[in-house]
Motif scaffolding. Structure first.
Motif, PDB file in Angstrom:
ATOM      1  N   GLU A 193       1.654   9.274  -6.029  1.00 42.88           N
ATOM      2  CA  GLU A 193       2.075  10.633  -5.679  1.00 42.88           C
ATOM      3  C   GLU A 193       3.100  11.198  -6.663  1.00 42.88           C
ATOM      4  N   GLN A 250       0.824  -1.206   0.000  1.00 46.10           N
ATOM      5  CA  GLN A 250       0.000   0.000   0.000  1.00 46.10           C
ATOM      6  C   GLN A 250       0.859   1.258   0.000  1.00 46.10           C
ATOM      7  N   VAL A 251       1.919   1.263   0.788  1.00 42.13           N
ATOM      8  CA  VAL A 251       2.817   2.425   0.831  1.00 42.13           C
ATOM      9  C   VAL A 251       3.538   2.595  -0.505  1.00 42.13           C
ATOM     10  N   GLU A 265       2.491   1.609  -3.540  1.00 42.50           N
ATOM     11  CA  GLU A 265       1.557   2.090  -4.563  1.00 42.50           C
ATOM     12  C   GLU A 265       1.194   3.558  -4.344  1.00 42.50           C
ATOM     13  N   ARG A 266       1.157   3.990  -3.076  1.00 45.02           N
ATOM     14  CA  ARG A 266       0.895   5.397  -2.786  1.00 45.02           C
ATOM     15  C   ARG A 266       2.035   6.265  -3.308  1.00 45.02           C
ATOM     16  N   TYR A 267       3.266   5.801  -3.154  1.00 45.51           N
ATOM     17  CA  TYR A 267       4.434   6.539  -3.680  1.00 45.51           C
ATOM     18  C   TYR A 267       4.327   6.666  -5.201  1.00 45.51           C
TER      19      TYR A 267
END
Length: 299
Positions: free
Chosen positions: A213, A205-206, A208-210
């Motif tokens: 962004e 999840q972290v 894919e968030r990067y």
């Protein structure tokens, strides 16, 4: 009918609910599978309802079985807590500490557990290493004293205590062209293939968030549920991966993996010690929490 229920049977029922496997539960209780099965059958007869069903080789608890397992855990936990409190009053420590942690945590937590066992040599420590979905289910069932994980659950109501940083970094095989570069721009990752953890993983999840962004969408070469398997795939040149720096530390002597200097990394997260808010911690669980807090203070 409840007068015929024994404490031993309740302990067996709690073990069956933990393992959902008659043979493994019997092994934990140092019994043969047939003797274990007989005791569970007698408990079922005392309660007047079937406690489990079998489909092929798999066991499923009935509604009565789930109720009996929950009650068994409550009573067994309370008696174990009483035993530890009495032992503490007598000036020595005994009892059992149950821990569960997600797979990545084993890269650093085993050292802390080893330190704790050396300081408390008379205790029994039961450790489960599982994935995130499994640890969430264990929390819901209140199977353990403490849980070590990277992202506390939103449900149920828990206490989450941060105790060590968990930096996520981009790993590449030794010899990858990006290994020699500094301050790599995120856009450079867009042309790379990535090996990701399974859906629902906090690390994924972290990651894919990067990507979102920074407006990039690297190809997913494969999805794997084990850090060890991902490391082997990266070392084989199948793609890049985002994993905890703790994973890289143990592989430093082999030289098979490299941490890339990518802008925005490391992505800083925390490791947490988690327990149910309503749970009364045993003296051993409290002592282990103290060790974790001390490790945080030492950095």
């Amino acid at each position: 009918m409840l007068r015929r229920v024994t404490l031993h049977q309740l302990r067996l029922m709690a073990a069956l609910a933990r393992h959902m496997n008659m043979t493994r539960a019997a092994e934990e209780m140092h019994m043969t599978a047939s003797a274990f099965s007989i005791q569970i059958k007698q408990l079922s007869e005392s309660l007047g309802l079937p406690l489990h069903e079998q489909a092929g080789k798999r066991i499923f608890l009935t509604e009565a079985g789930r109720a009996a397992a929950a009650a068994s855990r409550d009573m067994v936990d309370r008696l174990d807590l009483l035993g530890m409190e009495l032992a503490e009053l007598q000036g020595f420590e005994r009892g059992c500490l149950r821990l569960a942690m997600i797979t990545t945590a084993r890269y650093f937590a085993t050292r802390l557990i080893g330190d704790f066992c050396r300081d408390h040599p008379k205790i029994e420590l039961v450790l489960e290493v599982v994935n995130r979905d499994q640890i969430l289910e264990r929390i819901r069932q209140n199977l353990d004293d403490l849980y070590i994980m990277g992202r506390p659950p939103e449900e149920p109501d828990v206490v989450a205590i941060p105790f060590i940083e968990n930096p996520l970094v981009v790993l590449a095989p030794a010899g990858h062209p990006l290994c020699a570069e500094k301050r790599i721009e995120p856009a450079r990752l867009d042309s790379e293939a990535f090996i990701l953890r399974e859906p629902g993983s906090g690390t994924r999840q972290v990651t894919e968030r990067y990507f979102v962004e920074h407006g990039i969408s690297p190809a997913t070469r494969m999805t794997l549920g084990s850090d060890e398997t991902i490391k082997q795939a990266v070392a084989a040149g199948l793609g890049l991966a985002v994993l905890s720096r703790h994973v890289l530390a143990l592989d430093a002597p082999s030289g098979a993996l490299r941490e890339l200097d990518v802008q925005g990394f490391p992505l800083m997260r925390q490791w947490y010690a988690v327990h149910l808010a309503a749970k009364k911690l045993s003296p051993l669980a409290t002592a282990f929490l103290t060790l974790l807090k001390e490790s945080r203070e030492r950095g």
